[in-house]
Motif scaffolding. Structure first.
Motif, PDB file in Angstrom:
ATOM      1  N   ALA A  41       2.407   6.771  -6.927  1.00  0.00           N
ATOM      2  CA  ALA A  41       1.282   7.684  -7.221  1.00  0.00           C
ATOM      3  C   ALA A  41       1.962   9.311  -7.006  1.00  0.00           C
ATOM      4  N   ARG A  42       2.533   9.234  -5.942  1.00  0.00           N
ATOM      5  CA  ARG A  42       3.382  10.479  -5.363  1.00  0.00           C
ATOM      6  C   ARG A  42       4.316  11.166  -6.583  1.00  0.00           C
ATOM      7  N   GLU A  86       2.294   1.799  -3.484  1.00  0.00           N
ATOM      8  CA  GLU A  86       1.514   2.265  -4.386  1.00  0.00           C
ATOM      9  C   GLU A  86       1.295   3.709  -4.348  1.00  0.00           C
ATOM     10  N   GLU A  87       1.179   3.938  -2.865  1.00  0.00           N
ATOM     11  CA  GLU A  87       0.996   5.740  -2.448  1.00  0.00           C
ATOM     12  C   GLU A  87       2.300   6.326  -3.002  1.00  0.00           C
ATOM     13  N   ALA A 135       0.840  -1.254   0.040  1.00  0.00           N
ATOM     14  CA  ALA A 135       0.007  -0.126   0.014  1.00  0.00           C
ATOM     15  C   ALA A 135       0.871   1.280  -0.030  1.00  0.00           C
ATOM     16  N   SER A 136       2.017   1.111   0.923  1.00  0.00           N
ATOM     17  CA  SER A 136       2.950   2.388   0.835  1.00  0.00           C
ATOM     18  C   SER A 136       3.542   2.447  -0.477  1.00  0.00           C
TER      19      SER A 136
END
Lengths: 469, 96
Positions: free
Chosen positions: A54-55, A50-51, A47-48
């Motif tokens: 995106a960033r 993926e975040e 999850a980190s």
């Protein structure tokens, strides 16, 4: 894989944090069943990733320096909501209620935590064989130890399951496993990195430091995690020690008397060829004498157990950690500590209790503290003449699992690394060559020691020595 | 170092040891003390002990978090709790 290579790709978008973590998960699936570098692999890492991916799309090169960088953390460093076990049954189910300062700083820089790495129980050992959760194997040769106590962190970086890892170093616990696994390991100046949120072993000796593939990466991590911290009164200011200047070429001291006996002949050959290369690169090599350093190991094995016996007094089965129920409160303590601690931990607590007891205090602990003071003076004097000291990191390459069953022979493996902890100076282990053992090329590290607050100088010299500049 | 000496240290350190652990540790600790006793060969300087690079690190003694902010998280780690307290066995009275 290095932090700067990953950073470039992450910013370009040619390889994303999700790609990096996916590749790491493959490595862990393929190898960690045998290597056992990790005590926990974090299930929220994707999850980190993926975040972070995106960033990078929106922030590009303005993203924080370590955004999405997969980093492994030794299991004695607290991450809120994760287990911090110190590889002990005592803390098997302990979940951290706050972040260590080094973790807060890594989070601010965007780091992605892959998992918690295995270690010798409460960081007491040089082989990661004393973990309550099974031994860690050396990725270079699975029949050998990865060193310790930060053996899981070294193995994780060496097998490509993290771009960097954090370890803790009380007597060589970052540098020696780095040497055994063929990675870079750094023990900073005492006080430059906060100890808040580290499970304490020897409070006057402990420092957290990075294990990485390059000296430049170690410098990046160190610069992020270091700094004055109100939560650790021993952290230093930028002006606590005099400024240590950088130079084009350095005057390097070799403590020949200290390197006299007990070094493996092949390790010695790697060390000598390193000296030759440094001379060819324009550095000056001189012999120095440091007569007290050899005695340093004796002082270490007095001071460290004394501090251990005091620091581990907190594990009483009352507030957190293992609780074993007995007939009364005293019995609760006695049984909890009997079942919660492994043999090496018990040995050091008893040794510490002995050297601090009435009648022995002056001849052991008092004397060892005096010797430490004298060692600091001896080093200060030698650093007036030379810029850096050089020794092998360990007198031997990675040994076989089970080879050192006698505690004292294990302790002797720390001879070159403990003086930096006793005196508080920084030290860096860099892979310098290999030795052939049964057809396997085992890595050998060389240790560079600098004066107090000479961290930047060690990184500068280390990058030159490692061909990074 | 004899078994009784180890038993005494273990009581001070609040660790229950079996007899075989006591024997084994007595042997190890004797060896280690033999090694570290080399420190006695060093003639110490008369120089008075120095305080480290830092001293008197102070801060105001004021609350720095809301009352009860961490109570639940900390109590959740306790092996036995009773309401807002960590529960321990009573230490006064007759020993069973």
């Amino acid at each position: 894989m290095t932090i700067s290579e990953l950073r470039k790709k992450f910013v370009e978008g040619s390889y994303t944090p999700v790609d990096a973590l996916t590749d790491i998960q493959k490595v862990i699936d393929e190898r960690d069943g045998t290597i056992n570098a990790f005590v926990d692999v974090f299930d929220d890492a994707m999850a980190s990733a993926e975040e972070a991916t995106a960033r990078y799309k929106t922030e590009g090169e303005n993203a924080p320096a370590l955004l999405g960088m997969p980093i492994a953390i030794k299991t004695n460093i607290l991450i809120e909501g994760k287990r911090a076990t110190a590889s002990s049954k005592m803390l098997e189910h302990y979940v951290a209620t706050y972040d260590a300062t080094v973790i807060t700083k890594l989070k601010e820089a965007g780091a992605l935590f892959v998992g918690a790495t295995n270690m010798d129980e409460f960081a007491m050992g040089s082989s990661t064989e004393s973990s309550a959760f099974g031994i860690t194997r050396n990725p270079v040769d699975e029949s050998r130890v990865p060193g310790g106590s930060s053996g899981g962190s070294a193995a994780a970086v060496a097998m490509g399951a993290a771009v960097a890892a954090l370890g803790t170093d009380t007597g060589g616990s970052v540098r020696q496993p780095a040497s055994f696994c063929g990675v870079v390991g750094y023990k900073p100046t005492y006080g430059s990195v906060s100890r808040s949120g580290l499970i304490a072993m020897g409070s006057s000796l402990d420092q957290a430091g990075p294990l990485t593939n390059t000296v430049a990466d170690a410098e990046i991590i160190h610069n992020i995690i270091s700094g004055k911290d109100p939560l650790d009164a021993t952290t230093i200011n930028a002006d606590t020690y005099p400024l240590v200047p950088l130079k084009d070429t350095y005057r390097i001291g070799v403590p020949r008397d200290f390197l006299g006996t007990g070094i493996d002949a092949d390790v010695s050959a790697v060390f000598e060829s390193t000296l030759t290369k440094l001379k060819e690169a324009g550095h000056e090599i001189v012999d120095v004498t440091l007569p007290l350093m050899e005695k340093g190991l004796a002082a270490y094995y007095i001071v460290m157990p004394a501090e251990v016996s005091s620091n581990l007094g907190r594990f009483d089965g009352v507030r957190y950690g293992l609780h074993v129920d007995g007939a009364d409160l005293l019995d609760d303590y006695m049984l909890t500590r009997a079942q919660g601690f492994g043999e090496e931990v018990k040995r050091r607590i008893l040794l510490g209790t002995y050297v601090l007891s009435a009648g022995y205090y002056d001849s052991y602990y008092g004397k060892a503290e005096q010797v430490r003071e004298m060692m600091r003076d001896e080093l200060d004097a030698v650093f007036k003449d030379v810029d850096i000291l050089l020794t092998p990191t360990s007198p031997v390459p990675a040994f076989k699992i089970g080879e050192k069953s006698d505690p004292l022979s294990m302790y002797l493996a720390d001879i070159f690394t403990v003086p930096a902890n006793l005196t508080g100076v920084p030290a860096l282990s860099i892979p310098a060559g290999t030795v052939d053992r049964d057809g396997v090329l085992l890595p050998v590290g060389v240790q560079c020691i600098g004066p107090h607050a000479g961290d930047a100088r060690l990184f500068d010299f280390g990058k030159k020595m490692n061909g990074e500049l | 170092m004899k078994r009784e000496d180890i038993a005494h240290l273990a009581t001070l350190a609040r660790i229950k040891l079996t007899e075989s652990e006591q024997d084994h540790l007595a042997e190890n600790i004797t060896d280690i003390l033999g090694y570290v006793s080399a420190i006695g060969d060093i003639t110490a300087t008369e120089k008075p002990k120095e305080i480290g690079a830092l001293y008197n690190v102070m801060r105001e003694d004021v609350p720095n978090h809301e009352p009860g902010e961490y109570t639940e998280r900390i109590l959740a780690a306790a092996p036995v709790r009773k309401g807002q307290y960590v529960e321990v066995k009573k230490i006064l009275g007759e020993r069973k």
